[in-house]
Design an enzyme around this catalytic site. Structure first.
Site, short mmCIF file in Angstrom:
data_model
loop_
_atom_site.label_atom_id
_atom_site.label_comp_id
_atom_site.label_asym_id
_atom_site.label_seq_id
_atom_site.Cartn_x
_atom_site.Cartn_y
_atom_site.Cartn_z
N SER A 36 0.83 -1.15 -0.08
CA SER A 36 0.18 0.12 0.13
C SER A 36 0.73 1.27 -0.12
O SER A 36 0.47 2.13 -0.73
CB SER A 36 -1.20 -0.22 1.25
OG SER A 36 -0.26 -0.08 2.34
N GLU A 37 2.23 1.35 0.56
CA GLU A 37 2.96 2.38 0.63
C GLU A 37 4.56 1.92 0.74
O GLU A 37 4.69 0.90 1.35
CB GLU A 37 2.73 3.17 1.78
CG GLU A 37 1.58 4.12 1.72
CD GLU A 37 0.48 3.75 2.19
OE1 GLU A 37 -0.72 4.66 2.31
OE2 GLU A 37 0.35 2.64 2.94
N THR A 38 5.22 2.53 -0.19
CA THR A 38 6.68 2.39 -0.01
C THR A 38 7.20 3.84 0.44
O THR A 38 6.99 4.77 -0.18
CB THR A 38 7.24 1.92 -1.35
OG1 THR A 38 6.92 0.61 -1.53
CG2 THR A 38 8.78 1.74 -1.45
N HIS A 77 0.68 4.79 8.68
CA HIS A 77 1.54 3.71 9.01
C HIS A 77 2.92 3.88 8.25
O HIS A 77 3.80 3.37 9.16
CB HIS A 77 0.55 2.44 8.51
CG HIS A 77 1.13 1.71 7.21
ND1 HIS A 77 0.53 2.10 6.08
CD2 HIS A 77 1.95 0.95 7.05
CE1 HIS A 77 0.94 1.42 5.03
NE2 HIS A 77 2.02 0.44 5.53
#
Length: 282
Positions: free
Chosen positions: A45-47, A76
């Site tokens: 979902s995120e990097t 997060h």
């Protein structure tokens, strides 16, 4: 070029039960297109990418990418990247407090004996959702207007709209129409009833976050969403000044997000676990 790499599980003390974030260290020389390509490749979902700060008072700078592109803030990834920075030997200018520079400005992160919490940034958009937006959002959730207790914009960067349902069971039963959701980022929250197993375990609310326009149909655990929801729910008297929200149940996870209002600030915290340490050729 080999760079240090970490993968951190966030909002959990049990590896594999929270929301992972991939973190690339020493990324000051990584090109924008390579950051975007790597975020698509990890398919998380995120990097995130840790860079030297450019603003006075910041300990480090963070850039955050979804598979669909860069966003100014996310919860997060903030906690997970802070954990990765500390784990790699980062020392904040002020003991027990980190200052992160990102797209929404400077974000303060408290370190309370290993458990991290960030001060929720101000909402960029708040207040009631107009009738046309609400109809589109409710329709995308396959709900009727009578199923919704209230709705409000809780946008602190990504663009969240919050929807309050009567019960946590109603949240868990949702089967959204992602195509109909379009560009909306929708966070849904519902309370656990008194006497339920969740309430006896200290959990007040179940949360789900849907962001199909960012190539994240359902996010396992979402700090930015919970931050905005807490500002709304606590501010309107629908939640106590301190509570725990659970997210990820529908995906087989068990993220626990700890929310607390202190004066005019809302703090968003949780446990973090570094699950992978290594290098990446980027």
């Amino acid at each position: 070029m080999s760079r240090r790499f970490s993968q951190v599980d966030v909002f959990t003390s049990e590896f594999l039960r929270g929301n992972p974030v991939a973190v690339v260290h020493d990324a000051g020389a990584v090109a924008d297109q390579d950051m975007a390509a790597f975020a698509r490749w990890t398919n998380l979902s995120e990097t995130t990418f840790l860079l030297p700060p450019t603003r006075p008072g910041a300990d480090y700078r963070l850039r955050i990418f979804t598979p669909g592109g860069e966003i100014p803030f996310a919860g997060h990834p903030t906690l997970g990247s802070a954990r990765a920075w500390l784990d790699a030997g980062g020392v904040p200018a002020t003991a027990g407090r980190l200052v992160q520079e990102c797209g929404v400005g400077l974000v303060t992160i408290a370190d309370d004996g290993g458990r991290l919490a960030f001060a929720a940034p101000p909402l960029r958009r708040s207040g009631p959702v107009d009738a046309s937006d609400l109809a589109a959002v409710v329709g995308s959730l396959r709900l009727g207007a009578d199923d919704v207790v209230d709705a409000a914009w809780v946008d602190n960067g990504p663009g969240w709209v919050g929807v309050l349902l009567r019960d946590a069971a109603d949240v868990l039963a949702l089967e959204p129409d992602y195509t109909a959701m379009g560009d909306y980022l929708v966070g849904v929250v519902g309370p656990y009833p008194e006497g339920s197993d969740a309430r006896l375990a200290g959990v007040h609310f179940e949360v789900r976050g849907f962001a199909p326009s960012l190539d994240v149909p359902e996010d396992p655990v979402t700090g930015s969403l919970s931050a905005g929801l807490a500002q709304w729910l606590i501010g309107s008297g629908r939640a106590p000044s301190s509570y725990i929200a659970q997210q990820g149940t529908a995906l087989g996870r068990r993220g626990l997000i700890r929310l607390a209002a202190e004066g005019t600030e809302v703090w968003v915290g949780g446990d973090t676990v570094v699950g992978i340490r290594g290098t990446v050729e980027l």
